[in-house]
Design a protein around this motif. Structure first.
Motif, PDB file in Angstrom:
ATOM      1  N   MET A  69       5.549  40.192  44.086  1.00 27.14           N
ATOM      2  CA  MET A  69       4.749  38.990  43.822  1.00 27.14           C
ATOM      3  C   MET A  69       4.859  37.984  44.972  1.00 27.14           C
ATOM      4  N   GLU A  70       3.781  37.243  45.159  1.00 26.16           N
ATOM      5  CA  GLU A  70       3.751  36.186  46.175  1.00 26.16           C
ATOM      6  C   GLU A  70       3.276  34.882  45.547  1.00 26.16           C
ATOM      7  N   PRO A  71       4.084  33.833  45.549  1.00 26.39           N
ATOM      8  CA  PRO A  71       5.479  33.793  45.984  1.00 26.39           C
ATOM      9  C   PRO A  71       6.391  34.547  45.014  1.00 26.39           C
ATOM     10  N   GLN A  72       7.600  34.859  45.489  1.00 24.11           N
ATOM     11  CA  GLN A  72       8.572  35.560  44.646  1.00 24.11           C
ATOM     12  C   GLN A  72       9.018  34.649  43.500  1.00 24.11           C
ATOM     13  N   PRO A  73       9.043  35.199  42.291  1.00 22.39           N
ATOM     14  CA  PRO A  73       9.551  34.369  41.182  1.00 22.39           C
ATOM     15  C   PRO A  73      11.039  34.056  41.372  1.00 22.39           C
ATOM     16  N   GLN A 276       1.642  38.526  34.396  1.00 24.99           N
ATOM     17  CA  GLN A 276       0.415  37.777  34.690  1.00 24.99           C
ATOM     18  C   GLN A 276      -0.407  38.398  35.816  1.00 24.99           C
ATOM     19  N   VAL A 277       0.268  39.082  36.755  1.00 23.10           N
ATOM     20  CA  VAL A 277      -0.458  39.634  37.909  1.00 23.10           C
ATOM     21  C   VAL A 277      -0.808  41.109  37.726  1.00 23.10           C
ATOM     22  N   SER A 278      -0.483  41.663  36.548  1.00 28.59           N
ATOM     23  CA  SER A 278      -0.783  43.084  36.315  1.00 28.59           C
ATOM     24  C   SER A 278      -1.717  43.255  35.120  1.00 28.59           C
ATOM     25  N   GLY A 279      -2.668  42.329  35.001  1.00 32.23           N
ATOM     26  CA  GLY A 279      -3.688  42.447  33.956  1.00 32.23           C
ATOM     27  C   GLY A 279      -3.578  41.410  32.857  1.00 32.23           C
TER      28      GLY A 279
END
Ligand code: NAD
Ligand code: MG
Length: 333
Positions: A69-73, A276-279
């Protein structure tokens, strides 16, 4: 530092040479020792503490990896400091590879608990990092990959955790499936079924398998959501599983209260995680993620770690059937 302070007081007292004076000052010393002196931290503004939207548009195949992820959690890797609040406890956390589950796993280990995590085999890269962090905290780390949609696996997961940890007293049902669909017409029966299996059936199976092992003083924690009270139009299936989660927390707290087992929930708002970023979100929502909250940004998993600790802490012995929220200023638990 603590020892040094105590010692210098003792030296002062022995200098007085009166047993009466020792008796009078001893309670003060105990109180000082209990409030272990720590260096003052500067105040931090929560609106600027972490990244704000706009975020870069990004999409990963489900279930996604935190490492990409960008930014890293932030899961508290560099910041969470323990103080022995869960010393000797044995915890199982589903979805412990990333997001809230990872933040809880790091915090639990630093608070002195041994931790088993479950995750999907595709998430091995994230899970490896968590296992290493638990070990670095000096605790036992157990990795049990597998798919929670399978009842037989849920039973095996609990048995394996009990066997490898040597018991079980904290169960965190945190894993979930969230795949947004603009219309109910786009939601297949397979989709609906997968969401129900992951979010509702798995905690049911896991709690049933765990219960015979849980002694009075044990804690069950579920991750629910602001979606339980304020469902989004595109989360028809997911949002109703979160309403069910908040509901089972309250029902089970009533059922297990007399047995001395506490059941509580954590209700996050928008948090920067792979889900959140995978669908889980549309790209349009992701770019402005969390921007509509009073704090003007999404939360980071690390910001919820202390809630998972608090609900497991034996000091929270009167909290059961509660849902604690962290929603950046919007929503209801
Ligand atoms: P995440 O993607 O980091 O964690 C979800 C985890 O669920 C995954 O890591 C995966 O290991 C696990 N999982 C999903 N399907 C599985 C399956 N079939 N078998 C085994 N494991 C499976 O995302 P997160 O946001 O940290 O999610 C953790 C919890 O927080 C979930 O219950 C989610 O509903 C809740 N939540 C998240 C948000 C948010 O904005 N991120 C908001 C409210 C609630
Ligand atoms: Mg994950």
């Amino acid at each position: 530092m603590k020892e040094k302070n105590t010692l210098s007081r003792r030296q002062v007292i022995s200098g007085l040479g009166a047993s009466l004076a020792v008796a009078a000052v001893a309670p003060v010393l105990d109180a000082e020792a209990a409030s272990s002196p720590v260096a003052a931290e500067p105040l931090q503004d929560p609106t600027t503490k972490y990244p704000k939207p706009p975020f870069k548009s990004q999409q990963q195949p489900w279930p996604g990896l935190a490492g990409k992820m960008e930014p890293q959690p932030d899961h508290g890797e560099k910041t969470y400091k323990g103080s022995g609040r869960l010393k000797g406890r044995k915890a199982l956390i589903t979805g412990g590879d990333s997001g809230m589950g990872r933040a809880a796993a790091i915090a639990y280990a630093r608070e002195g608990a041994d931790v088993a995590i479950n995750y999907l085999p595709a998430e091995e890269a994230d899970a490896k990092e968590v296992i290493a962090l638990i070990k670095q905290a000096g605790q036992k780390a157990v990795a049990i990959p597998g798919d929670l949609r399978d009842e037989a696996f849920c039973k095996r997961l609990v048995e394996e955790a009990v066997k490898q940890l040597g018991g079980l007293d904290i169960v965190v049902n945190n894993a979930a499936r969230q795949q947004q669909r603009q219309s109910i017409l786009d939601l297949s029966t397979e989709d609906f079924d997968a969401t129900m299996k992951t979010n509702i059936y798995a905690p049911f199976w896991i709690i049933k398998a765990a219960l015979p092992h849980l002694k009075p003083g044990s804690a069950i924690i579920g991750t629910t959501s602001e979606q339980a009270m304020d469902p989004s139009a595109n989360l028809y299936d997911y949002a109703q599983t979160k309403a069910a989660t908040s509901n089972y927390i309250r029902s089970l707290a009533k059922q297990l209260g007399p047995k001395g087992i506490r059941v509580n929930g954590v209700a996050p708002g928008p948090i920067w995680t792979p889900l959140q970023v995978s669908g889980g979100s549309t790209q349009e929502n992701l770019v402005k993620f969390g921007g509509d909250k009073p704090l003007g940004r999404p939360g980071q998993p690390a910001e919820l770690a202390s809630i998972y600790v608090q609900l497991a802490d034996p000091g929270a012995s009167y909290a059961t059937g509660q849902v604690y929220g962290a929603m950046g200023g919007g929503g209801l638990p």
